[in-house]
Each structure stands twice: as C-alpha cells, then as structure tokens.
Design an enzyme around this catalytic site. Structure first.
Site, PDB file in Angstrom:
ATOM      1  N   HIS A  33      -1.061  -3.494   2.975  1.00  0.00           N
ATOM      2  CA  HIS A  33      -0.225  -3.158   4.131  1.00  0.00           C
ATOM      3  C   HIS A  33       1.030  -4.026   4.179  1.00  0.00           C
ATOM      4  CE1 HIS A  33      -4.356  -1.971   5.661  1.00  0.00           C
ATOM      5  NE2 HIS A  33      -3.673  -0.870   5.914  1.00  0.00           N
ATOM      6  N   LYS A 145       0.759   4.693  -2.122  1.00  0.00           N
ATOM      7  CA  LYS A 145       0.259   5.675  -3.099  1.00  0.00           C
ATOM      8  C   LYS A 145      -1.254   5.622  -3.218  1.00  0.00           C
ATOM      9  CE  LYS A 145       4.336   5.911  -6.085  1.00  0.00           C
ATOM     10  NZ  LYS A 145       4.802   5.788  -7.501  1.00  0.00           N
TER      11      LYS A 145
END
Lengths: 277, 277
Positions: A33, A145
């Site tokens: 993150h 991704k």
C-alpha cells in the site's frame, strides 16, 4: 494529515485544494500500500487514502467479519508517508440505506477467474469504487497490479463509463522471497509462510517458458496446477490471458499475463505476472 | 452557442468556464424542453444541452430508427434560448466499442410501471446519463416530471452512487388542452390528438378523488382503466404510488402520484400527476 469520516467534511476540504491522487484501500496497510502512496505523491499535490472494508465485495463465508481492522496503526503509517487526508467513513456513511440499491455491473469478465469463486465480488468492487471516485473527486487513482483482474475491471469501467479520472497501475510489492504482499499473508502459519513463495516461483517458471517460445498454454497451466496440487495447494485456477483485456490468450499474442489463485490451508492467495514478448 | 460533437473538445471548453447546468435530451425539442432550459439558466452561469438518441434505452420493436432527428431546428431553438453549448456526439463517440460493457443497474423499480413494457429501458437510461454526467461535469441537471419514473431513478442513482450533481425536477409542460408535451405527440392522427387530453383528464379526476379523501386506490385505478379502455385506449397501466420512492401507495400516504401509460392507435403516451394531501 487529516482523518475525515464524513463525506460532507471531505467535500469542504476538497473545495480548497488543487490536484488529488487517490489510493482506495481496505486498511491493514503494508509496504505494498505504501508503494501505492509513494506513486500517488508523484502524480498530484495531495494524496488521499481511503480505508473502508466494503461488505458489498465479500461473499457469504468470506472473511468480512474477521478482516483485520487496524485504523490507528494505518493512520500512523499514512501520516509518516505524507498523506494529506485519510478518508475513513463508517458503513452508515457509505450505505445509509443499509442495502446499496444501484450497482455498477461489469461485463462477463466479472464471472471469470476470481469471479468464479467469488460471485458478485467485482460488482461490489466496481460499485464502491464508483461511489468513492464520486466522493473523492481525484485526478488520478493508483491501483496495484496484485489484484490484476480488479485493475482491469476498474480500467474498463473508467473508460466505458467516461469517468473523469486517470488510473495508474502500480507493480506488485513482494517480500524478499518473492511472495506478493497481502493483508491475508498474516493468516498463514509459519510452515505455510515458508511454502507460500512457491506460487510466485511457478508463475516465474511459466513466464520463462513463454519467453522461450512455448505456446502450449493449456499444458503450461496444467503443469502448474499439478505441481501446486501435489505440494498441498488447493488450486482455484491458473490461467494465461491477454494482458490488456484479460481475454483468453490466443497463440501468437505478445502481451500476456499468468494469473493464479490457490489456497494453502485456509488462506487463499492470488498472484500474477505479466509477460511481454 | 457552440455546437460540440467530440468529448475532447467539450472537455477543453469545460475547463474554462465556471458553473454548468445540464439538460440531457434526445432532441426534437418542444416547449417542454425549452422550459427545462429556462430553469437551467436560473441554476448556473452556463447551460449545456445534449442531444443524443440513445440506442441503449430503446427495446426491440421500439422507435429508435424512426425517432425524429431534427438537429438543425433544435440548434436554432437552443441558440435563441441562450444555451452556451449544444453537445451532440455521434454514436461512435459515446459507444466506441459499439456495445456498452459496463452498466448502471437500477433496483427493481426498473422492472415496474413502464419497465414492465420496456425491458432494460431504465438500465439504458441510467447508463447513458451516468456517461453524460461524467463527461459534462455539471453542477446541476434538470429533468422533467413528465418522465416521472425516469426522474425518480436518476434521483435515486445520484444519491446512491454519490454522484456530485444536483437534480432539479421541472414541472411537465402541457398544451392548452392539458396534453403533456412529448416528441411522440406528432405521431398522433388528428382524431387521436383531439382525444389525447383524456389521459390527463382522468389523472385530474383521480387527484380530485384523492383530495376528497377517497383511499380506494385499486378501485380508482380500475375505474380509469375501464373508462380509457371503453374509449379505445389500450392501457398499459394506471397506478397510484408514493411520490418520493414510487413505492406502492399505502392507505394514509400523504405524498402520492398517479401514473399512467396508454396507447392511442400506435402511439404510446405517458403522463402523471402528483397529489400532496
């Protein structure tokens, strides 16, 4: 950093700033993150991160209730990372009528790959992301991704519904041994954690095969499934797809992605690897 | 007034103006549309009107192909009305992949009233309106009460998906004899046109009954259906509903709306009338 819980308060803040880059999360933040946050900082003057565990995208029997909620630690990490606003609405703020009435319905891709095992998951994702985009009014949003199918669906949704936002894909963060970073990794036992990088190793093997010219996609998929199964994984899928559209790959395709989902004990892990020939 | 056909050109224009009020239409403009424009002018510095005959909201056997397209006359009317931009994209601009992939799916209300007779109509409306909202970036949008179910669905969608736009409902424009203005009125023969105000007369009768305390909703509905049928109308529905939600009306409700759809010859007319007790 400001922590904002209400849509109204957020709107007042938004009215007084220029560009915003947005990182939607479900919290329990890890280095993956924070890599999204770093990328967001390069894209706009202000970074807004949302933390919201979205009931709509969890199926029956999934881990909505036990999904780790660690708002204080998350806030400290985001403050250190230079985030301008942490938007953390409660459920009543985003779902005031308890039930969401209007949904964004993705095309059939939502029923493939992870969608086979998680009915309505991507509809729930598309709907909450639409709501958050409408609230946050960002110029850019960053998506990892790691959740490749989610990224593809969000990109398709933005294009197809003319949403005024630019989607920036960010490479998957990995542990030193290759395991893709995920909040669910903490569910792994010590032995499972040691074994988990096998998933990534198998994807790397497929990509190496593809790069050496092997186009027997089904044989490659079956080989990985068989290896993982014999090592104790319960495999949901291993598939080679066209990387832009996630259409089933055809011989001769130059832009591919290998996607896999498999369970070690009670923990479901997903990973993927692109391969551009 | 600028006539703009491309999304890109519109965006460039939008970047240089302050507030925008938006009136989405399918063209073939009449006084009802121009009333929407006048209301829009009171709401923002610039009025944008779109003209787009949206294939997605027409069913099989409906009048998509023969729907009247009168762009030049429409443009003249809008210029006279002081509109800033007429946005008139062609189909490839809004549906570059021919098929729309992502839809905004309204709740079950989409399958009631007109939705019974026009499957997928409101999904098509909700989806194109979402696309147009995302492109036009207006502060306000004006919708006519004539399409009451459409208005209710758009209001619900905006609220439920947190869309950053304010919806302004505008009263139905009517001819001197009470007939609701509609592009489809021109399909009526002379005799049908003379008879058409009967629909509105019946709605007024129901409202008078409601205001005098009659709460036998089903009996009122059946009475109107029977009168219209015996006068040669083919009735799709006559229903008394709660005016905010369009839920089925319950005895004691104070905010009601009477909605009807019926065909005279080949022309399907709709109308409605609110009743606040």
């Amino acid at each position: 950093m400001r922590m904002i819980h209400s849509i109204q308060e957020y709107k007042e803040w938004r009215n007084n700033v220029s560009s915003v880059a947005f990182v939607p999360t479900m919290g329990n933040l890890h280095e993956g993150h924070l890599a999204l946050v770093q990328r967001a900082k390069a894209e706009a003057d202000n970074v807004v991160v949302s933390i919201f565990v979205n009931r709509l995208q969890f199926g029956q029997g999934e881990d909505f209730d036990k999904y780790p909620r660690t708002l204080e630690q998350d806030a400290a990490k985001l403050r250190d990372a230079g985030v301008a606003v942490l938007f953390a609405p409660d459920e009543r703020e985003l779902y005031p009528n308890v039930t969401q009435q209007y949904h964004v319905e993705p095309p059939n891709l939502q029923n493939e790959l992870c969608g086979v095992f998680r009915p309505n998951h991507f509809r729930g994702v598309a709907t909450v992301v639409t709501k958050l985009f409408n609230i946050i009014q960002a110029d850019v949003a960053c998506f990892g991704k790691k959740d490749y199918q989610q990224l593809t669906i969000i990109q398709g949704m933005v294009r197809d519904l003319n949403m005024p936002i630019r989607i920036v894909p960010v490479d998957t963060g990995r542990a030193a041994d290759g395991l893709a970073l995920s909040s669910r990794n903490q569910y792994l036992s010590e032995a499972e954690r040691t074994q988990a990088p096998e998933l990534y190793q198998q994807l790397k093997w497929v990509v190496a095969q593809l790069q050496s010219g092997n186009q027997h996609y089904t044989a490659l998929e079956n080989s990985v499934k068989s290896t993982l199964s014999s090592n104790g994984w319960v495999v949901d899928y291993v598939e080679i797809r066209e990387s832009g559209s996630l259409n089933v790959a055809r011989v001769g395709d130059k832009h591919l992605v290998v996607l896999a989902a498999a369970r070690l004990g009670n923990t479901r892990l997903i990973d993927n690897l692109e391969c551009h020939l």
